[in-house]
Design a protein around this motif. Structure first.
Motif, PDB file in Angstrom:
ATOM      1  N   THR A 126       0.870  -1.191   0.000  1.00 11.45           N
ATOM      2  CA  THR A 126       0.000   0.000   0.000  1.00 11.45           C
ATOM      3  C   THR A 126       0.899   1.230   0.000  1.00 11.45           C
ATOM      4  O   THR A 126       2.082   1.147   0.370  1.00 11.45           O
ATOM      5  N   PRO A 127       0.369   2.390  -0.391  1.00 13.85           N
ATOM      6  CA  PRO A 127       1.198   3.608  -0.398  1.00 13.85           C
ATOM      7  C   PRO A 127       1.845   3.852   0.958  1.00 13.85           C
ATOM      8  O   PRO A 127       1.171   3.833   1.995  1.00 13.85           O
ATOM      9  N   GLY A 128       3.177   3.984   0.955  1.00 14.00           N
ATOM     10  CA  GLY A 128       3.909   4.264   2.185  1.00 14.00           C
ATOM     11  C   GLY A 128       4.376   3.038   2.930  1.00 14.00           C
ATOM     12  O   GLY A 128       5.137   3.153   3.903  1.00 14.00           O
ATOM     13  N   SER A 129       3.939   1.835   2.500  1.00 10.31           N
ATOM     14  CA  SER A 129       4.338   0.631   3.238  1.00 10.31           C
ATOM     15  C   SER A 129       5.781   0.235   2.945  1.00 10.31           C
ATOM     16  O   SER A 129       6.439  -0.415   3.762  1.00 10.31           O
ATOM     17  N   LEU A 130       6.310   0.596   1.757  1.00 12.05           N
ATOM     18  CA  LEU A 130       7.682   0.305   1.400  1.00 12.05           C
ATOM     19  C   LEU A 130       8.270   1.542   0.742  1.00 12.05           C
ATOM     20  O   LEU A 130       7.826   1.946  -0.346  1.00 12.05           O
ATOM     21  N   MET A 131       9.279   2.168   1.392  1.00 13.63           N
ATOM     22  CA  MET A 131       9.885   3.400   0.885  1.00 13.63           C
ATOM     23  C   MET A 131      11.382   3.195   0.750  1.00 13.63           C
ATOM     24  O   MET A 131      12.001   2.508   1.554  1.00 13.63           O
ATOM     25  N   LYS A 132      11.961   3.801  -0.298  1.00 12.10           N
ATOM     26  CA  LYS A 132      13.382   3.633  -0.591  1.00 12.10           C
ATOM     27  C   LYS A 132      14.079   4.982  -0.623  1.00 12.10           C
ATOM     28  O   LYS A 132      13.606   5.934  -1.259  1.00 12.10           O
ATOM     29  N   GLY A 133      15.248   5.040   0.041  1.00 15.71           N
ATOM     30  CA  GLY A 133      16.082   6.225  -0.030  1.00 15.71           C
ATOM     31  C   GLY A 133      17.466   5.846  -0.510  1.00 15.71           C
ATOM     32  O   GLY A 133      18.056   4.869  -0.027  1.00 15.71           O
ATOM     33  N   LEU A 134      18.018   6.561  -1.474  1.00 15.21           N
ATOM     34  CA  LEU A 134      19.315   6.249  -2.055  1.00 15.21           C
ATOM     35  C   LEU A 134      20.430   6.856  -1.207  1.00 15.21           C
ATOM     36  O   LEU A 134      20.476   8.062  -0.994  1.00 15.21           O
ATOM     37  N   LEU A 135      21.348   6.017  -0.716  1.00 17.67           N
ATOM     38  CA  LEU A 135      22.487   6.479   0.075  1.00 17.67           C
ATOM     39  C   LEU A 135      23.746   6.591  -0.783  1.00 17.67           C
ATOM     40  O   LEU A 135      24.580   7.476  -0.549  1.00 17.67           O
ATOM     41  N   ARG A 136      23.920   5.654  -1.756  1.00 18.62           N
ATOM     42  CA  ARG A 136      25.059   5.708  -2.665  1.00 18.62           C
ATOM     43  C   ARG A 136      24.643   5.132  -4.008  1.00 18.62           C
ATOM     44  O   ARG A 136      24.029   4.061  -4.070  1.00 18.62           O
ATOM     45  N   SER A 137      24.980   5.844  -5.067  1.00 17.62           N
ATOM     46  CA  SER A 137      24.590   5.386  -6.400  1.00 17.62           C
ATOM     47  C   SER A 137      25.413   4.172  -6.813  1.00 17.62           C
ATOM     48  O   SER A 137      26.581   4.020  -6.415  1.00 17.62           O
ATOM     49  N   GLN A 152       7.022  -1.081   6.628  1.00 17.63           N
ATOM     50  CA  GLN A 152       6.012  -1.332   7.646  1.00 17.63           C
ATOM     51  C   GLN A 152       6.015  -2.824   7.983  1.00 17.63           C
ATOM     52  O   GLN A 152       6.468  -3.647   7.184  1.00 17.63           O
ATOM     53  N   PRO A 153       5.522  -3.195   9.150  1.00 17.83           N
ATOM     54  CA  PRO A 153       5.584  -4.606   9.561  1.00 17.83           C
ATOM     55  C   PRO A 153       4.998  -5.576   8.536  1.00 17.83           C
ATOM     56  O   PRO A 153       5.514  -6.684   8.362  1.00 17.83           O
ATOM     57  N   LYS A 154       3.951  -5.177   7.822  1.00 18.22           N
ATOM     58  CA  LYS A 154       3.276  -6.106   6.910  1.00 18.22           C
ATOM     59  C   LYS A 154       4.101  -6.431   5.662  1.00 18.22           C
ATOM     60  O   LYS A 154       3.733  -7.338   4.899  1.00 18.22           O
ATOM     61  N   VAL A 155       5.225  -5.699   5.443  1.00 18.87           N
ATOM     62  CA  VAL A 155       6.065  -6.034   4.296  1.00 18.87           C
ATOM     63  C   VAL A 155       7.402  -6.614   4.745  1.00 18.87           C
ATOM     64  O   VAL A 155       8.288  -6.850   3.927  1.00 18.87           O
ATOM     65  N   HIS A 156       7.583  -6.830   6.067  1.00 19.41           N
ATOM     66  CA  HIS A 156       8.742  -7.643   6.481  1.00 19.41           C
ATOM     67  C   HIS A 156       8.217  -8.861   7.233  1.00 19.41           C
ATOM     68  O   HIS A 156       7.401  -9.605   6.691  1.00 19.41           O
ATOM     69  N   GLN A 192      14.009   0.013   9.440  1.00 20.97           N
ATOM     70  CA  GLN A 192      14.826   0.478   8.318  1.00 20.97           C
ATOM     71  C   GLN A 192      15.858  -0.601   7.980  1.00 20.97           C
ATOM     72  O   GLN A 192      16.550  -1.103   8.855  1.00 20.97           O
ATOM     73  N   PHE A 193      15.945  -0.944   6.679  1.00 16.65           N
ATOM     74  CA  PHE A 193      16.896  -1.958   6.203  1.00 16.65           C
ATOM     75  C   PHE A 193      17.889  -1.273   5.264  1.00 16.65           C
ATOM     76  O   PHE A 193      17.522  -0.818   4.173  1.00 16.65           O
ATOM     77  N   GLU A 194      19.151  -1.212   5.717  1.00 19.32           N
ATOM     78  CA  GLU A 194      20.200  -0.640   4.872  1.00 19.32           C
ATOM     79  C   GLU A 194      20.822  -1.768   4.045  1.00 19.32           C
ATOM     80  O   GLU A 194      21.413  -2.707   4.597  1.00 19.32           O
ATOM     81  N   ILE A 195      20.693  -1.688   2.712  1.00 19.86           N
ATOM     82  CA  ILE A 195      21.131  -2.752   1.816  1.00 19.86           C
ATOM     83  C   ILE A 195      22.252  -2.249   0.920  1.00 19.86           C
ATOM     84  O   ILE A 195      22.123  -1.190   0.291  1.00 19.86           O
ATOM     85  N   GLU A 196      23.359  -2.998   0.854  1.00 19.85           N
ATOM     86  CA  GLU A 196      24.415  -2.747  -0.130  1.00 19.85           C
ATOM     87  C   GLU A 196      24.408  -3.889  -1.144  1.00 19.85           C
ATOM     88  O   GLU A 196      24.594  -5.059  -0.760  1.00 19.85           O
ATOM     89  N   MET A 197      24.169  -3.569  -2.424  1.00 19.68           N
ATOM     90  CA  MET A 197      24.144  -4.573  -3.486  1.00 19.68           C
ATOM     91  C   MET A 197      25.582  -4.819  -3.948  1.00 19.68           C
ATOM     92  O   MET A 197      26.126  -4.112  -4.788  1.00 19.68           O
ATOM     93  N   LEU A 198      26.205  -5.826  -3.354  1.00 20.18           N
ATOM     94  CA  LEU A 198      27.599  -6.132  -3.671  1.00 20.18           C
ATOM     95  C   LEU A 198      27.749  -6.663  -5.092  1.00 20.18           C
ATOM     96  O   LEU A 198      28.661  -6.293  -5.825  1.00 20.18           O
TER      97      LEU A 198
END
Length: 626
Positions: A30-41, A113-117, A138-144
């Motif tokens: 749903t809107p706002g349930s999963l949001m992404k912020g870019l930390l490094r391109s 939000q809890p319903k998407v983890h 918040q999940f900080e992910i690095e795509m190695l």
């Protein structure tokens, strides 16, 4: 109304169960349930897709910045990245939707939000102990890294990444002999097997390397380079790599230099084919799998203390190779099985047990009974059977007769399975033959019926009477008055003990064709004797069962040893005498006409009956091509 000339839209592609499941999960967003912020391109413009393995570092925080868990050492983790195969691995919904948006090298923060983890309804993965699954996180992910993955083990415990494609289609299997350069490191990059690329020699299936490494190499072609990711479950004990025991995950860099094809032909280790020189072409597409004219050089050796050579085509055959047609029982069974899996130019060493060598085949004088032998075989080449495409009807019938006559010879030699294979081959080819007129149709129908009856005769000899009956039915469905089919089916019914059905077929022969009466009468007499013999056995089996007084116990068939021996001798003598009489009557009649279908002798054979035996003794009746 739509225009007649308008194109219809293409039919919608049916979605796979995995795609349907992913779409059903996606509806939970749903809107706002999963949001992404870019930390490094990241770099490039490619993003992961289904079938790709992604390798990531992940740090999970609460909304106030408290670290819940992490793969990174600086945050209390082990330093081991996580691996997922998109579309295969079980993961939380936020990962399934977030990973495909990332570039290689990118770092992003996903607010979920809890319903998407881990609080998702029917979440496929369980939350770690003490994990705040009901909180927004918040999940900080690095795509190695990500790449197209070859899933080797269904549980994803073994996954392969191809670095350089190999050559050819063949891949090794147990018990192939492997030559490979291998290095290894832990999941956090620690070197285990040094980068000097040590060369290893081992045999698949002997636990000389971990099971997961074996499985991965089993998917590689010659000269292929790959990285094989192996989890702890598949890091089994091994003699060549004992230092890997107890590790959580190992990444192997492998270059498959060479493998020697070793095949356990019977699956019990008795008949082994070991390729020592590669042939030309692709295995197995370019092997003589079908009946062919083969040319081989071979040397045979006894596997005893003497190691004596009992035959060498280069010495004992004036240097000429052996030529033979496969599928005709002209060489020992183990020899032919192995040659069928050789490529032109290949040299192989075959170790063969006696029952697949010379114990069931004419044995050379210098090969003792029960001898295990070794053949060194070189396949020089082979000729495939003639293609019937473009042949005239007469030419097709001639080719069919050649194969059928070979089947007849095999039948007379007692090689019923090989004979049946020849008849079946022609019947398969007949599926593509279409006569042009009534005369050709009659010839074709008679030939096909004859072949079916020969197959039925083979089934009889092999003891598969029910299949013999089914094959006869194919002839009788087309021609219910086919006397020979009735005779063969009746014989099979009799051998099955279904005497009434047998009697019906034999009696029907007489009503259809009076000339068959002598054969039908002989068959009915034999049937009567079989019934009497069956009744005698039944009476003997239940003798005394009802003679005991109330309260006494009687065993079926229990009697004195003397009485049993006497009755057996008497019964056996009667049956033998009766069968001999029936066989004699059958031979005096025209029973042989119904016993087997083969070609009638030609003009020379009728004028000079002994010609066939003379030519046969000179070896002039040998088949050279199918």
């Amino acid at each position: 109304m739509a225009d007649d000339g308008a194109e219809l839209p293409p039919p919608a592609k049916k979605k796979s169960p995995a795609e349907e499941a992913a779409e059903k999960r996606r509806k939970k967003l749903t809107p706002g349930s999963l949001m992404k912020g870019l930390l490094r391109s990241g770099s490039g413009d490619a993003t992961p897709v289904d079938g790709d393995q992604v390798i990531i570092h992940c740090t999970t925080r609460t909304m106030d910045g408290t670290i819940v868990n992490s793969t990174r050492r600086e945050h209390g983790g082990k330093g081991i990245p996580l691996r997922f195969v998109l579309g295969k691995s079980k993961m939380i919904l936020g990962f399934a939707e977030g990973f495909p948006t990332m570039l290689k090298g990118e770092i992003a923060m996903f607010k979920m939000q809890p319903k998407v983890h881990y609080a998702e309804d029917d979440c496929p993965v369980a939350a770690p102990d003490g994990f705040p699954k009901d909180d927004e996180l918040q999940f900080e992910i690095e795509m190695l890294d990500f790449f197209k993955a070859k899933v080797v083990a269904e549980d994803l415990g073994v996954v392969k990444k191809i670095i350089d494609e190999g050559k050819g289609w063949e891949t090794p299997r147990e018990p192939y002999e492997i030559t490979a350069r291998i290095t290894a490191r832990t999941a956090d990059g620690k070197e285990i097997i040094p980068g000097k690329e040590e060369t290893y020699f081992f045999t698949i299936g002997k636990s000389e390397v971990p099971k997961g490494l074996e499985m991965g190499i089993g998917t590689m072609a010659r000269k292929e380079k790959a990285t094989i990711f192996v989890s702890s479950t598949y890091l089994t004990k091994s003699s060549l790599m004992p230092q890997l025991e107890g590790l959580e995950e190992v990444h192997f860099d492998v270059e498959l230099i060479q493998f020697i094809q070793v095949r356990d032909m019977l699956g019990d280790g008795r008949l082994i084919k070991r390729r020592v020189v590669d042939g030309k072409g692709e295995f197995p597409m370019d092997c003589p799998l079908h009946d062919s004219l083969l040319r081989v050089h071979y040397k045979g050796m006894l596997l005893d203390e003497s190691k004596s050579v009992f035959y060498d085509t280069r010495v004992d055959n004036d240097g000429e190779p052996l030529e033979f047609c496969s599928g005709e029982g002209l060489v020992p069974e183990g020899f032919e099985m192995c040659v069928r899996l050789m490529l032109p130019g290949e040299k192989s060493v075959v170790t063969c047990p006696p029952d697949f060598a010379y114990d069931k085949f004419p044995r050379p004088a210098n090969v003792p009974e029960g001898a295990t032998v070794q053949w060194e075989i070189e396949l020089l080449g082979f000729e495939m059977p003639k293609d019937w495409t473009g042949l005239t009807f007469e030419e097709i019938m001639d080719e069919a007769d050649k194969i059928k006559n070979t089947g007849n010879r095999l039948f007379k030699e007692g090689k019923f399975e090989l004979a049946k294979a020849k008849y079946d081959k022609v019947l398969r080819e007949y599926n593509h033959v279409h006569p042009h007129d009534d005369e050709e149709g009659k010839i074709f129908a008679n030939s096909r019926s004859s072949l079916h009856l020969n197959v039925a005769a083979c089934y009889q000899k092999m003891g598969e009477y029910r299949k013999s009956i089914e094959t006869c039915n194919k002839v009788l469905e087309a021609n219910p008055a086919h006397v020979k089919a009735l005779y063969r089916r009746g014989t099979s019914y009799m051998l099955l003990g279904e005497f009434n059905d047998a009697r019906n077929d034999f009696e029907k022969m007489i009503t259809i064709d009076k000339s068959s009466e002598p054969d039908a009468t002989a068959a009915l007499l034999k049937l009567k004797q079989k019934e009497q013999e069956s009744e005698r056995k039944a009476r003997k089996q239940f003798k005394g069962l009802f003679d005991k007084k109330p309260g006494e116990i009687s065993e079926v068939g229990a009697e004195s040893e003397g009485g049993r021996d006497s009755d057996n001798a008497k019964g056996s003598g009667e049956a033998t005498s009766a069968e001999r009489d029936a066989d004699t009557m059958g031979s005096r009649s025209r029973e042989s006409e119904y016993a087997f279908e083969e070609e009638r002798p030609g003009l020379l054979g009728r004028v000079w009956p002994s010609a066939r035996r003379i030519f046969s003794s000179l070896g002039l009746n040998r088949c050279t091509i199918l």
